[in-house]
Design a protein around this motif. Structure first.
Motif, PDB file in Angstrom:
ATOM      1  N   ARG A 311       0.832  -1.193   0.000  1.00 30.79           N
ATOM      2  CA  ARG A 311       0.000   0.000   0.000  1.00 30.79           C
ATOM      3  C   ARG A 311       0.870   1.246   0.000  1.00 30.79           C
ATOM      4  O   ARG A 311       2.060   1.198   0.319  1.00 30.79           O
ATOM      5  N   CYS A 312       0.228   2.360  -0.338  1.00 31.57           N
ATOM      6  CA  CYS A 312       0.911   3.648  -0.391  1.00 31.57           C
ATOM      7  C   CYS A 312       0.342   4.589   0.664  1.00 31.57           C
ATOM      8  O   CYS A 312      -0.849   4.525   1.008  1.00 31.57           O
ATOM      9  N   LEU A 313       1.203   5.476   1.148  1.00 33.88           N
ATOM     10  CA  LEU A 313       0.770   6.497   2.093  1.00 33.88           C
ATOM     11  C   LEU A 313      -0.162   7.473   1.378  1.00 33.88           C
ATOM     12  O   LEU A 313       0.158   7.979   0.300  1.00 33.88           O
ATOM     13  N   SER A 314      -1.331   7.742   1.994  1.00 27.14           N
ATOM     14  CA  SER A 314      -2.353   8.573   1.354  1.00 27.14           C
ATOM     15  C   SER A 314      -2.780   9.692   2.276  1.00 27.14           C
ATOM     16  O   SER A 314      -2.973   9.497   3.484  1.00 27.14           O
ATOM     17  N   SER A 315      -2.942  10.877   1.677  1.00 24.09           N
ATOM     18  CA  SER A 315      -3.427  12.033   2.413  1.00 24.09           C
ATOM     19  C   SER A 315      -4.948  12.016   2.459  1.00 24.09           C
ATOM     20  O   SER A 315      -5.612  11.675   1.477  1.00 24.09           O
ATOM     21  N   THR A 328      -2.526   4.145  -6.245  1.00 24.83           N
ATOM     22  CA  THR A 328      -3.137   4.658  -7.465  1.00 24.83           C
ATOM     23  C   THR A 328      -2.262   5.788  -7.987  1.00 24.83           C
ATOM     24  O   THR A 328      -1.206   6.079  -7.431  1.00 24.83           O
ATOM     25  N   ASP A 329      -2.719   6.445  -9.032  1.00 21.68           N
ATOM     26  CA  ASP A 329      -2.023   7.620  -9.556  1.00 21.68           C
ATOM     27  C   ASP A 329      -2.572   8.908  -8.964  1.00 21.68           C
ATOM     28  O   ASP A 329      -2.251  10.005  -9.436  1.00 21.68           O
ATOM     29  N   ALA A 330      -3.401   8.807  -7.936  1.00 24.08           N
ATOM     30  CA  ALA A 330      -4.052   9.982  -7.376  1.00 24.08           C
ATOM     31  C   ALA A 330      -3.036  10.928  -6.728  1.00 24.08           C
ATOM     32  O   ALA A 330      -2.013  10.495  -6.182  1.00 24.08           O
ATOM     33  N   ARG A 331      -3.345  12.225  -6.785  1.00 25.20           N
ATOM     34  CA  ARG A 331      -2.479  13.227  -6.156  1.00 25.20           C
ATOM     35  C   ARG A 331      -2.434  13.061  -4.641  1.00 25.20           C
ATOM     36  O   ARG A 331      -1.483  13.502  -3.995  1.00 25.20           O
ATOM     37  N   GLN A 423       6.312   2.271  -6.167  1.00 26.05           N
ATOM     38  CA  GLN A 423       5.840   0.899  -5.952  1.00 26.05           C
ATOM     39  C   GLN A 423       6.529  -0.087  -6.884  1.00 26.05           C
ATOM     40  O   GLN A 423       6.344  -1.297  -6.761  1.00 26.05           O
ATOM     41  N   ARG A 424       7.304   0.416  -7.840  1.00 22.99           N
ATOM     42  CA  ARG A 424       8.091  -0.474  -8.700  1.00 22.99           C
ATOM     43  C   ARG A 424       9.399  -0.781  -7.979  1.00 22.99           C
ATOM     44  O   ARG A 424      10.370  -0.039  -8.057  1.00 22.99           O
ATOM     45  N   THR A 425       9.422  -1.877  -7.259  1.00 23.84           N
ATOM     46  CA  THR A 425      10.576  -2.260  -6.454  1.00 23.84           C
ATOM     47  C   THR A 425      10.928  -3.712  -6.722  1.00 23.84           C
ATOM     48  O   THR A 425      10.225  -4.423  -7.452  1.00 23.84           O
ATOM     49  N   GLN A 426      12.017  -4.150  -6.096  1.00 27.59           N
ATOM     50  CA  GLN A 426      12.377  -5.554  -6.233  1.00 27.59           C
ATOM     51  C   GLN A 426      11.276  -6.450  -5.681  1.00 27.59           C
ATOM     52  O   GLN A 426      11.039  -7.548  -6.182  1.00 27.59           O
ATOM     53  N   ALA A 427      10.576  -5.970  -4.650  1.00 30.70           N
ATOM     54  CA  ALA A 427       9.508  -6.763  -4.058  1.00 30.70           C
ATOM     55  C   ALA A 427       8.335  -6.966  -5.001  1.00 30.70           C
ATOM     56  O   ALA A 427       7.534  -7.890  -4.817  1.00 30.70           O
ATOM     57  N   THR A 428       8.187  -6.120  -6.019  1.00 34.70           N
ATOM     58  CA  THR A 428       7.103  -6.267  -6.985  1.00 34.70           C
ATOM     59  C   THR A 428       7.632  -6.600  -8.378  1.00 34.70           C
ATOM     60  O   THR A 428       6.926  -6.404  -9.367  1.00 34.70           O
TER      61      THR A 428
END
Length: 794
Positions: A311-315, A328-331, A423-428
């Motif tokens: 997951r990504c940190l989201s405001s 997502t690509d959301a701001r 999110q493009r990392t070795q883990a993915t």
């Protein structure tokens, strides 16, 4: 007084004559080199930055006949004595001699450039290789006094380490004199390489950032257009490897030679889990030109991706706490590390700012909240750290627990507390594979076979682990490849099999009921297939099974697949090679008895994407066929490929629902119940709810059906999708799901992808009902040391 004045005049004259001598006579050996092909000038901070982050680009220019000048601004490391400066320079000389393939013999001198003495080292046998050492003092990677930053931003004057071996002659630099000296060096460049100026400490080392900013600013004053490339450093350690196998192998030799001197230890270089091994297989850079008046940028938007939760940190807006959510690509998931007004080298140097709201994240009483930015509010002062840790304003570490943000003390951390800027990392990285599965003993029971990278050189070991009981894996084959750090010849010459340049498949190539290991490597312009026959309790030494012509090359082969495609009871190897126009050509390499013919073209699959993942469909007593998974425009599709015994027939492509995001699907295939019930099995991270702990969803696609619609059949809890590699196996006719996984192990400060590997086995009942998990125990070695490239593209 007159005698004192005369002495001063005489000594000054001697100094002047010496400067003239060094400026005019000493460089002649360097000018003797033919630089007509071009001159590359690389400017970095430390004496390993060029080798770890810029190469093999330097090597490529040298091979093309260019002159290469590498400038090291920093001598030694933060607080190091002069002896360490000399050690690092000796290590650098050895590495560049190996790069050039000539003896480690150099012409050393101090030369004057723009009135300043610089230590020059020119390779005797190849004088187009020149190293220039400024020997400025360095700063700390984790904060503290930052001399280069003080010079550049605070008008400080720096004194170098000594220029002479006896400890004499230091040089003074301020911003103007450093710029003037560097400008003379850059003026000869046909191309310039440096590090990344567009980030904040401590995402990358402060010395890296200032070295790059100084280089860019000075290069912009040259009055001409020169291509310049900026290299990202520490964050690339958990990004996907992006260098070709041959370049990785060569670079690893060079870097290991360096660290055999600097630190007297190189085992970490042959690893992929910590310290300097992290960067060997990677080079990430962005290009510009010197006549482009680009200012230093410190606030490029990034994501903060947590690999454990995917997951990504989201405001969530002003006055609210940020959360973790599906990427997502959301701001709302775009962030800036905004630099704050701090003395160069100070920690707590950046604000975490939401691109969507321009709000800063503050820490109050153990909670995070978005509020109006205040540059002087200590509750908003974060410390971004280059090896994936993020320090909150109160010096906690930011992480994830039960799907939610968590903060805790910064000791004994697991991967739940590691962050990436993408999110493009070795883990993915779906190109990677771990274990292979086959019947090793010939009794109908499956085993896991995995390849373990060695640390004493570029070789590997092969282990087999039982899937029927928890037992220590057996070492089936040891393949040490000696490493001589003083050698000028490649470690992997003369048919040596080295981990980075190989691919592996498992299959019964002899037809005796036992799985053999096939090792595939580039050789003589084509492809060599080396067979390690199964001798019952071990694999025998490699024998050349097949050598192809130059028509088939590993660097063009998307994937190799082993299965019984001929129906003879012997495994063949499918070679999926990228076409020059589009799609893939599918070749088959097979054997009858001891006879092996050249691979035959079985299909021209122009409509398949070149990122296709092939999965073999094993049909008992008949020929194997294939299913192809590929992706385009954010959608995942599968294509059945039939086998008529002489050709592969590519069927109709079926799109999967949009919820199967290509970058987050791991697939396996097999017969669930009987030979006519082949199913495609898809594992995806469950991202719908931010309150769930790590959950993996399992769906199946019935390949014998007509609807071809995925059906949700099971979930796995308590494991991260990033940490598992699935396989469907059949033990004496009974299907089971096996997970080769990374345990949630404690990682050291400089680890990106370590941890222990383990095996879990789930028996499968009707309707894909998963039985009780059988923990088969941890495996020797580290999880990331058993990851290997299986496909060229994902």
């Amino acid at each position: 007084m007159r005698s004192i004045a005369a002495t001063l005049v005489r000594d000054s004259s001697i100094v002047f004559l010496l400067l003239v001598f060094f400026a005019v006579v000493a460089p002649r050996s360097a000018r003797a080199a033919d630089c007509s092909a071009g001159t590359l000038v690389t400017v970095v901070a430390h004496l390993d930055d060029d080798l770890l982050f810029v190469d093999p680009a330097i090597n490529e220019r040298l091979d093309a006949g260019w002159c290469i000048t590498t400038v090291h601004l920093i001598g030694g490391a933060n607080g190091a004595d002069f002896a360490y400066v000399q050690t690092r320079e000796r290590a650098s000389r050895l590495a560049y001699a190996r790069m050039a393939g000539v003896p480690d013999e150099w012409l050393e001198s101090n030369i004057a450039i723009a009135g300043k003495l610089i230590h020059q080292m020119v390779l005797k046998s190849k004088p187009q290789v020149r190293l220039l050492e400024f020997r400025l003092p360095g700063g700390g990677v984790r904060g503290g006094r930052e001399p280069l930053g003080l010079l550049w931003e605070q008008s400080a004057t720096l004194s170098t380490y000594p220029m002479n071996a006896d400890g004499s002659t230091r040089v003074q630099y301020d911003r103007a004199s450093l710029s003037a000296t560097l400008k003379v060096i850059l003026a000869q460049a046909s191309q310039i390489f440096t590090l990344n100026p567009d980030t904040v400490p401590f995402i990358e080392h402060p010395d890296h950032i200032y070295a790059a900013r100084i280089t860019r600013r000075v290069a912009q004053t040259l009055g001409k257009s020169v291509p310049i490339e900026y290299h990202i450093t520490y964050p690339t350690g958990d990004w996907p490897a992006n260098l070709p196998a041959a370049e990785v192998q060569r670079k690893r030799d060079i870097v290991a030679s360096y660290f055999a001197i600097d630190g007297n230890e190189y085992s970490h270089v042959f690893g992929e889990y910590q310290w300097n091994g992290n960067w060997v297989a990677r080079r990430y850079a962005f290009a510009d030109r010197t006549d482009h008046p680009l200012a230093d940028s410190q606030a490029h938007p990034v994501q903060l991706f947590n690999a454990a939760s995917n997951r990504c940190l989201s405001s969530n807006g002003a006055g609210r706490e940020p959360t973790l959510a599906a990427c997502t690509d959301a701001r709302t998931q775009q962030w800036r590390w905004q630099p704050l007004a701090v003395y160069p080298g100070n920690a707590r140097n950046a604000a975490l700012v939401s691109v969507a709201t321009s709000q800063c994240i503050a820490e109050h009483d153990g909670f995070l909240i978005a509020e109006t930015c205040d540059e002087w509010d200590t509750a908003q002062r974060w410390t971004p750290w280059d090896f994936g840790l993020v320090y909150t304003p109160l010096r906690h570490c930011l992480g994830e627990n039960d799907g939610k943000l968590a903060m805790r003390g910064c000791t004994s951390l697991t991967t739940r507390y590691r962050w990436a800027t993408t999110q493009r990392t070795q883990a993915t990285d779906l190109r990677l594979a771990t274990a292979m599965y086959g019947d090793i003993a010939g009794h109908g029971e499956q085993s896991a076979v995995y390849v373990q990278r060695r640390h004493d050189g570029p070789g590997f070991d092969v282990y087999a682990a039982s899937l029927s009981k928890a037992a220590r894996p057996v070492l089936c084959y040891a393949n040490p490849v000696p490493f001589d750090y003083r050698s000028t010849t490649p470690s992997c010459a003369d048919d040596k099999l080295c981990f980075d340049s190989l691919r592996f498949v498992l299959g019964d190539f002899d037809g005796n009921g036992r799985a053999d290991l096939m090792v595939i490597a580039a050789r003589r312009g084509g492809t060599a297939f080396w067979l390690l026959r199964n001798a019952g309790n071990r694999f025998e030494a490699p024998r050349l099974w097949l050598q192809t012509s130059s028509a088939l090359k590993p660097e063009l082969t998307q994937q190799y697949v082993a299965a019984d495609f001929t129906g003879t009871g012997r495994a063949s190897v499918l070679i999926a090679q990228k076409r020059a126009d589009s799609g893939l050509d599918l070749w088959l390499a097979s054997a009858t008895g001891s006879t092996r013919a050249a691979p035959a073209l079985w299909a021209q699959a122009r409509n398949l994407r070149q990122n296709t993942h092939f999965l073999p469909v094993h049909v008992e007593g008949s020929r194997a066929s294939l299913v192809a998974l590929d992706s385009s425009d954010g959608r995942l599709a599968f294509t059945p490929i039939a086998n008529d015994g002489a050709h592969l027939l590519v069927g109709e492509r079926s799109m999967l629902p949009a919820r199967f995001v290509p970058e987050f699907v791991k697939a396996t295939i097999g017969a669930l119940h009987g030979k006519d019930s082949d199913a495609l099995i898809l594992l995806t991270p469950h991202l719908d709810s931010a309150s769930d702990d790590a959950v993996i969803d399992i769906a199946t696609v019935d390949l014998a059906g007509t609807a071809n619609a995925p059906v949700q059949v099971a979930t796995l809890r308590g494991m991260s999708w990033s940490d598992v590699f699935p396989a469907l196996v059949r033990d004496n006719g009974n299907p089971a799901l096996v997970l080769y996984r990374r345990t949630d192990a404690t990682l050291g400060d400089f680890y990106f992808t370590g941890g222990s590997a383990a095996l879990l086995r789930y028996p499968i009942g009707d309707g894909f009902a998963l039985g009780t998990a059988q923990d088969l125990g941890e495996l020797p070695g580290l999880f990331s040391e058993t990851l290997r490239i299986d496909r060229l593209a994902q």
